[in-house]
Design a protein around this motif. Structure first.
Motif, PDB file in Angstrom:
ATOM      1  N   GLY B  77       0.837  -1.187   0.000  1.00  0.00           N
ATOM      2  CA  GLY B  77       0.000   0.000   0.000  1.00  0.00           C
ATOM      3  C   GLY B  77       0.873   1.239   0.000  1.00  0.00           C
ATOM      4  N   LYS B  78       0.261   2.366  -0.380  1.00  0.00           N
ATOM      5  CA  LYS B  78       1.038   3.611  -0.414  1.00  0.00           C
ATOM      6  C   LYS B  78       1.605   3.924   0.963  1.00  0.00           C
ATOM      7  CE  LYS B  78       0.668   7.690  -2.498  1.00  0.00           C
ATOM      8  NZ  LYS B  78       0.261   8.861  -3.139  1.00  0.00           N
ATOM      9  N   ARG B  79       0.831   3.553   1.982  1.00  0.00           N
ATOM     10  CA  ARG B  79       1.317   3.736   3.351  1.00  0.00           C
ATOM     11  C   ARG B  79       1.162   2.425   4.103  1.00  0.00           C
ATOM     12  NH1 ARG B  79      -0.927   8.649   2.131  1.00  0.00           N
ATOM     13  NH2 ARG B  79       0.299  10.478   2.708  1.00  0.00           N
ATOM     14  N   ARG B  80       2.152   2.110   4.894  1.00  0.00           N
ATOM     15  CA  ARG B  80       2.071   0.904   5.718  1.00  0.00           C
ATOM     16  C   ARG B  80       1.831   1.335   7.150  1.00  0.00           C
ATOM     17  NH1 ARG B  80       4.652  -3.511   2.969  1.00  0.00           N
ATOM     18  NH2 ARG B  80       5.598  -2.748   1.037  1.00  0.00           N
ATOM     19  N   ILE B  81       0.705   0.898   7.725  1.00  0.00           N
ATOM     20  CA  ILE B  81       0.444   1.147   9.141  1.00  0.00           C
ATOM     21  C   ILE B  81       0.973  -0.062   9.891  1.00  0.00           C
ATOM     22  CG2 ILE B  81      -1.316   1.491  10.915  1.00  0.00           C
ATOM     23  CD1 ILE B  81      -3.102   2.797   8.937  1.00  0.00           C
ATOM     24  N   GLU B 121       0.062  -3.884   9.054  1.00  0.00           N
ATOM     25  CA  GLU B 121       0.974  -4.941   9.476  1.00  0.00           C
ATOM     26  C   GLU B 121       1.053  -4.978  11.006  1.00  0.00           C
ATOM     27  OE1 GLU B 121       3.972  -4.738   5.633  1.00  0.00           O
ATOM     28  OE2 GLU B 121       4.255  -3.360   7.270  1.00  0.00           O
ATOM     29  N   SER B 122       1.336  -6.146  11.538  1.00  0.00           N
ATOM     30  CA  SER B 122       1.542  -6.306  12.972  1.00  0.00           C
ATOM     31  C   SER B 122       3.045  -6.421  13.187  1.00  0.00           C
ATOM     32  CB  SER B 122       0.822  -7.574  13.425  1.00  0.00           C
ATOM     33  OG  SER B 122       1.216  -7.925  14.722  1.00  0.00           O
ATOM     34  N   VAL B 123       3.609  -5.564  14.035  1.00  0.00           N
ATOM     35  CA  VAL B 123       5.063  -5.558  14.197  1.00  0.00           C
ATOM     36  C   VAL B 123       5.481  -5.711  15.658  1.00  0.00           C
ATOM     37  CG1 VAL B 123       5.418  -4.174  12.120  1.00  0.00           C
ATOM     38  CG2 VAL B 123       5.207  -3.018  14.343  1.00  0.00           C
ATOM     39  N   MET B 124       6.786  -5.904  15.847  1.00  0.00           N
ATOM     40  CA  MET B 124       7.358  -6.068  17.179  1.00  0.00           C
ATOM     41  C   MET B 124       7.577  -4.686  17.810  1.00  0.00           C
ATOM     42  SD  MET B 124       7.354  -9.230  17.440  1.00  0.00           S
ATOM     43  CE  MET B 124       7.268 -10.714  16.426  1.00  0.00           C
ATOM     44  N   CYS B 125       8.005  -4.698  19.066  1.00  0.00           N
ATOM     45  CA  CYS B 125       8.109  -3.479  19.887  1.00  0.00           C
ATOM     46  C   CYS B 125       8.731  -2.292  19.152  1.00  0.00           C
ATOM     47  CB  CYS B 125       8.941  -3.785  21.132  1.00  0.00           C
ATOM     48  SG  CYS B 125       9.096  -2.386  22.258  1.00  0.00           S
ATOM     49  N   LEU B 126       8.098  -1.145  19.282  1.00  0.00           N
ATOM     50  CA  LEU B 126       8.550   0.085  18.622  1.00  0.00           C
ATOM     51  C   LEU B 126       9.176   1.087  19.595  1.00  0.00           C
ATOM     52  CD1 LEU B 126       5.442   0.692  16.300  1.00  0.00           C
ATOM     53  CD2 LEU B 126       7.685  -0.176  15.626  1.00  0.00           C
ATOM     54  N   ALA B 127       9.412   0.672  20.828  1.00  0.00           N
ATOM     55  CA  ALA B 127       9.949   1.590  21.840  1.00  0.00           C
ATOM     56  C   ALA B 127       8.968   2.717  22.152  1.00  0.00           C
ATOM     57  CB  ALA B 127      11.318   2.148  21.437  1.00  0.00           C
ATOM     58  N   GLY B 128       7.692   2.354  22.237  1.00  0.00           N
ATOM     59  CA  GLY B 128       6.674   3.316  22.648  1.00  0.00           C
ATOM     60  C   GLY B 128       5.657   2.629  23.540  1.00  0.00           C
ATOM     61  N   CYS B 129       6.111   1.626  24.301  1.00  0.00           N
ATOM     62  CA  CYS B 129       5.229   0.711  25.046  1.00  0.00           C
ATOM     63  C   CYS B 129       4.341   1.414  26.067  1.00  0.00           C
ATOM     64  CB  CYS B 129       6.043  -0.339  25.782  1.00  0.00           C
ATOM     65  SG  CYS B 129       7.602  -0.756  25.014  1.00  0.00           S
ATOM     66  N   VAL B 134       0.092   1.922  19.760  1.00  0.00           N
ATOM     67  CA  VAL B 134       1.064   2.712  19.008  1.00  0.00           C
ATOM     68  C   VAL B 134       1.308   2.051  17.661  1.00  0.00           C
ATOM     69  CG1 VAL B 134       2.812   1.580  20.414  1.00  0.00           C
ATOM     70  CG2 VAL B 134       3.505   3.456  18.987  1.00  0.00           C
ATOM     71  N   PHE B 135       1.433   2.880  16.629  1.00  0.00           N
ATOM     72  CA  PHE B 135       1.849   2.357  15.321  1.00  0.00           C
ATOM     73  C   PHE B 135       2.770   3.350  14.654  1.00  0.00           C
ATOM     74  CE2 PHE B 135      -2.375   4.330  14.551  1.00  0.00           C
ATOM     75  CZ  PHE B 135      -2.071   5.249  13.546  1.00  0.00           C
ATOM     76  N   GLN B 136       3.489   2.871  13.677  1.00  0.00           N
ATOM     77  CA  GLN B 136       4.266   3.769  12.834  1.00  0.00           C
ATOM     78  C   GLN B 136       3.675   3.701  11.439  1.00  0.00           C
ATOM     79  OE1 GLN B 136       8.269   2.336  12.799  1.00  0.00           O
ATOM     80  NE2 GLN B 136       7.711   0.363  11.945  1.00  0.00           N
ATOM     81  N   VAL B 137       3.875   4.767  10.714  1.00  0.00           N
ATOM     82  CA  VAL B 137       3.439   4.792   9.324  1.00  0.00           C
ATOM     83  C   VAL B 137       4.688   4.876   8.471  1.00  0.00           C
ATOM     84  CG1 VAL B 137       2.157   6.036   7.567  1.00  0.00           C
ATOM     85  CG2 VAL B 137       1.265   5.913   9.900  1.00  0.00           C
ATOM     86  N   GLN B 138       4.852   3.886   7.590  1.00  0.00           N
ATOM     87  CA  GLN B 138       6.014   3.893   6.708  1.00  0.00           C
ATOM     88  C   GLN B 138       5.582   4.195   5.274  1.00  0.00           C
ATOM     89  OE1 GLN B 138       8.326   0.253   6.270  1.00  0.00           O
ATOM     90  NE2 GLN B 138      10.095   1.382   5.485  1.00  0.00           N
ATOM     91  N   THR B 139       6.266   5.137   4.668  1.00  0.00           N
ATOM     92  CA  THR B 139       6.111   5.396   3.234  1.00  0.00           C
ATOM     93  C   THR B 139       7.526   5.406   2.668  1.00  0.00           C
ATOM     94  OG1 THR B 139       6.422   7.787   3.353  1.00  0.00           O
ATOM     95  CG2 THR B 139       4.188   6.965   3.761  1.00  0.00           C
ATOM     96  N   HIS B 146       2.928   7.281  15.769  1.00  0.00           N
ATOM     97  CA  HIS B 146       1.596   7.705  16.198  1.00  0.00           C
ATOM     98  C   HIS B 146       1.281   6.964  17.490  1.00  0.00           C
ATOM     99  CE1 HIS B 146       0.782   9.716  12.319  1.00  0.00           C
ATOM    100  NE2 HIS B 146       1.649   8.820  11.897  1.00  0.00           N
ATOM    101  N   GLU B 147       1.206   7.713  18.581  1.00  0.00           N
ATOM    102  CA  GLU B 147       1.082   7.075  19.894  1.00  0.00           C
ATOM    103  C   GLU B 147      -0.244   7.417  20.558  1.00  0.00           C
ATOM    104  OE1 GLU B 147       5.595   6.770  21.343  1.00  0.00           O
ATOM    105  OE2 GLU B 147       4.914   8.824  21.188  1.00  0.00           O
ATOM    106  N   ASN B 148      -0.566   6.673  21.613  1.00  0.00           N
ATOM    107  CA  ASN B 148      -1.831   6.870  22.335  1.00  0.00           C
ATOM    108  C   ASN B 148      -3.007   6.918  21.369  1.00  0.00           C
ATOM    109  OD1 ASN B 148      -0.733   7.033  24.985  1.00  0.00           O
ATOM    110  ND2 ASN B 148       0.005   9.082  24.506  1.00  0.00           N
ATOM    111  N   GLN B 149      -3.073   5.964  20.473  1.00  0.00           N
ATOM    112  CA  GLN B 149      -4.076   5.982  19.418  1.00  0.00           C
ATOM    113  C   GLN B 149      -5.372   5.298  19.849  1.00  0.00           C
ATOM    114  OE1 GLN B 149      -3.827   7.278  16.005  1.00  0.00           O
ATOM    115  NE2 GLN B 149      -2.327   8.457  17.183  1.00  0.00           N
TER     116      GLN B 149
END
Ligand SMILES: Cc1cc2nc3c(=O)[nH]c(=O)nc-3n(C[C@H](O)[C@H](O)[C@H](O)COP(=O)(O)O)c2cc1C
Ligand code: SF4
Ligand code: FES
Lengths: 436, 174
Positions: B77-81, B121-129, B134-139, B146-149
């Protein structure tokens, strides 16, 4: 006090050593940082101290590495091979252990204290170049640090012949791309060199054969961020905090089933009880605390009884509970969490992150995943639990790096210390975990 | 299509200057991020170019793309959540967040929405526990946290991207 209005030329009394940004507004700006006495320590090192003298101060402070192993920092520096040049310093900003989020707060909010720490370490070991290896997810942070490094260059704090001396220094960031194993220092070095992030056979160790085959010191972000104040205020001051064998302060990352998760800077030797119940505000919905992981997903599970809660968190006391302090990433587990579910989570993590270089870890994490999946599904027999224990025991002491050893910690301690959770699961399938 | 060297000559020079001249291979990771910028994944062509630029084999470059999870050799996708569902976040409701987000988008974990805009996508720890969910958006352009979502805030974000996509399509038509 309004943001950015820190008093000129007068240092603010901060109750923190590392998280000073929490009571000094605007500390992420170079001007404010310098007004607070920033870069005096580095300047003084370069202008009036020999590198060995800097190392001696750090040795005397008793500072131990905050990346997990707790190795004395000054001693590590003194291992650098002086017959081989150039020397390098590498800051380990990979921060990928589940439950760890302290280095990120430091680099985002108190970046110059960290960068000054890198500079001091570089001067002490005679390195003229230092790399900061950040996990790929810290993309924005890396770009911020690049800008800060450029500001330091413009201000004459980095570059050629610093402060009128013969010493020159440059700092560079390097982004990883999503691989926990790159936090292991030799895998990290391989990764900077443009190779797969797989650990090297040791010896030789980095201080004799490190980055590009040259003597290298690898230190954690938090370790390095201690240095400016140690040099400014002295080793004796640092030793007034913490315990005799684990001096100083530590940033504890607190997560899991706790009311106020977050980073807490406290003296080493603070008890689990104080961290979890005073600072962290206790367990949500007044549930009972059941277990503690002190070193993120790499921890053995500590049974959270009264004795454990009163144990001081330092490098000597936690091992007495059959665990390690590691990176001090404290994950709190309450009574609603079933330990078979938990180890299924940690095993999935290690299976995913195993670099595949050695067979015991590659195969072992795969089989542990299969078995914990089956146990969690409620379709396992007790024999499967025994087999899981056997697979884990088979891996012990046979892995090329510590990742493989970490992967069995929660499994073995979980089965031994929380046997009832496994017994009930092999009898009846049920929900894995109650929702928060 | 133009080469990386035609498109980003100054950036390539800046990357190479970070490493000792005889250690040019060290530039492979930053160059791969550069290669991913436009398409969101590393094409065969850019792999060849990087290999040539650094005097290493194409197999070496491909194996690095395969080893590290933030490089892709296939379009997404154009953006990966990338939602963290590792232990500490799972203890704070990450699984429910991930499930509901996917429901709202009408996809399963790992899939891309029909408009090609979002992959979850489901990913491993992002250092925002401490700030779960929390997720990151990759383009191709990089990554952001993006935290406290909540599902609402995440869906609002997706909606804003959809709006952007529509207005840029309209602009193309004019
Ligand atoms: C699998 C694995 C992952 C690691 N991850 C990190 C990490 O993310 N950050 C870190 O500083 N150290 C990490 N370490 C420890 C490093 O290998 C190394 O000991 C540390 O960076 C040394 O710095 P220190 O002496 O300042 O603690 C990891 C070790 C292993 C085995
Ligand atoms: S123990 Fe695991 S992570 Fe470490 S070298 Fe072996 S396979 Fe790689
Ligand atoms: S476990 Fe999700 S950010 Fe750490």
């Amino acid at each position: 006090m309004a943001v950015g209005k820190a008093p000129k030329n007068k240092a603010t009394q901060s109750k923190y050593v590392l998280l000073r940004h929490r009571d000094i507004p605007g500390l992420d700006q170079l001007e404010v940082y310098q007004n607070q006495g920033g870069f005096k320590a580095f300047r003084q090192c370069v202008a009036s101290m020999k590198p060995e003298e800097v190392t001696e101060v750090v040795k005397a402070s008793g500072l131990r590495g905050r990346g997990g192993a707790g190795f004395p920092t000054g001693m590590k520096w003194s291992f650098m091979d002086k017959n081989s040049w150039p020397h390098y310093v590498v800051a380990n900003a990979d921060e990928s252990e589940p439950g760890t989020f302290k280095d990120r707060e430091i680099m985002e909010n108190n970046p110059f204290q960290f960068l000054e720490g890198v500079a001091i370490a570089a001067y002490a070991v005679g390195a003229q170049a230092a790399y900061i290896y950040l996990r790929g997810e810290f993309w924005q942070l890396a770009h911020q640090l690049d800008q800060r490094i450029a500001e330091m260059e413009s201000a004459g704090l980095l570059g050629d012949r610093l402060f009128g001396s013969q010493y020159s220094l440059r700092l560079y960031t390097h982004l990883g791309a999503g691989a926990y194993i790159c936090g292991e220092e030799t895998a990290l070095l391989e990764s900077i060199e443009g190779k797969l992030g797989q650990p090297r056979l040791r010896p030789p160790f980095p201080p004799s054969y490190g980055l590009f085959g040259k003597p290298t010191v690898v230190n954690n972000v938090e370790t390095l961020t201690n240095l400016p104040l140690i040099l400014e205020r002295g080793a004796a001051w640092y030793r007034t905090m913490g315990t005799e064998k684990s001096p100083g302060v530590k940033v504890f990352s607190l997560s899991g089933r706790v009311n106020r998760p977050g980073n807490y800077e406290l003296p080493l030797g603070t008890t689990f009880r104080e961290l979890i119940f005073e600072h962290g505000g206790g367990i949500p919905k007044d549930k009972q605390i059941k277990a503690i992981m002190a070193a993120g997903a790499s921890s053995a599970l500590i049974v959270a009884d009264e004795r454990a809660l009163d144990t001081p968190m330092d490098y000597e006391s936690v091992p007495a509970l059959g665990a390690q302090l590691g990176s001090a990433s404290v994950i709190v587990i309450d009574e609603t969490v079933s330990i078979d579910w938990l180890i299924n989570k940690t095993v999935h993590f290690f299976k995913h992150e195993s670099c595949g270089k050695c067979t015991p870890c590659r195969e072992g994490t795969f089989w542990m995943m299969r078995l914990t999946d089956r146990i969690a599904s409620g379709e396992a027999k007790w024999d499967d639990v025994e087999l899981l224990r056997e697979v884990a025991n088979q891996m012990k002491g046979k892995c090329l790096c510590a990742l493989g050893e970490f992967s069995i910690e929660a499994v073995l301690s979980g089965i031994d210390r929380f046997r009832a959770d496994f017994e009930s699961r092999v009898k009846a399938p049920s929900r894995l975990v109650e929702t928060a | 299509m133009s080469t990386l060297q035609e498109k980003y000559p100054a950036e390539i020079q800046a990357i190479l200057s970070k490493y000792p001249v005889e250690q040019a291979r060290a530039a492979v990771m930053p160059l791969l991020y550069l290669a991913q910028r436009q398409e969101g994944f590393v094409t065969k062509g850019t792999m060849n170019e990087i290999a040539e630029l650094l005097s290493i084999s194409v197999t070496d470059v491909a194996s690095i793309v395969g080893f590290y999870t933030l490089y892709y050799d296939q379009p997404g996708g154009k953006r990966r959540i990338q939602v963290c569902n590792d232990l500490p976040c799972a203890l704070r409701g990450a699984q429910e967040f991930l499930d509901k987000l996917c429901d709202n988008l009408g996809i399963r974990v790992g899939e891309t929405t029909a408009d090609g805009l979002v992959t979850v996508e489901s990913v491993m720890c992002l250092a925002g526990c401490d700030k779960a969910p929390v997720f990151q958006v990759q383009t191709g352009e990089g990554l952001s946290y993006h935290e406290n979502q909540s599902v609402e805030s995440a869906m609002a974000l997706v909606e804003s991207w959809r709006k952007d996509a529509r207005s840029s399509q309209d602009a193309d038509k004019k």
